[in-house]
Motif scaffolding. Structure first.
Motif: not given
Length: 140
Positions: A14-38
């Motif tokens: 679960a933690l590896l998937l969390f870290a991978g998803a967070l890294l994916e969002v941070l490296l992505s160009d996709a806009p996301s609401p501020a503070g909502a990603s994590a």
């Protein structure tokens, strides 16, 4: 062993998937609401730590969390890991549950993914088909 207490493998996954998803969002160009990603990523990945003990609940939380995140503006179609996490939960239902629970979890996931497709302007019928195939494959 206490069934409600997750094991090291489940927590690590679960933690590896969390870290991978967070890294994916941070490296992505996709806009996301501020503070909502994590928080959105946490809701879709962290419950996987309890996937062996509470598989249907895990599917409900992870798919519901993904649907809510997309409704609130999280970039749905541009990311992979947030969609992968609920499918891992569905796989656990297939391994640990009865046919009745399996059908309930599939219905929950299908409803949540329907909301994701309806709420995301970038999603189309082909993405819905892909998600439906993913649900069937995870349950097979």
């Amino acid at each position: 062993m206490n069934r409600a207490r997750p094991g090291l493998v489940e927590v690590s996954g679960a933690l590896l998937l969390f870290a991978g998803a967070l890294l994916e969002v941070l490296l992505s160009d996709a806009p996301s609401p501020a503070g909502a990603s994590a928080p959105a990523i946490a809701v879709t990945t962290v419950p996987l730590a309890w996937r062996s003990a509470f598989p249907v609940t895990t599917v409900a939380v992870t798919t519901g969390g993904l649907a809510l995140a997309v409704v609130l503006g999280f970039p749905g179609g541009d990311l992979i890991v947030p969609y992968l996490a609920p499918l891992v939960g569905l796989y656990s239902v297939g391994v640990h549950c009865s046919r009745r629970e399996l059908l309930a979890a599939a219905a929950i996931a299908l409803a949540a993914f329907t909301v994701v497709v309806a709420a995301s302007p970038s999603e189309g019928i082909s993405e819905f088909g892909f998600m439906a195939v993913g649900i069937i494959a995870a349950l097979a």
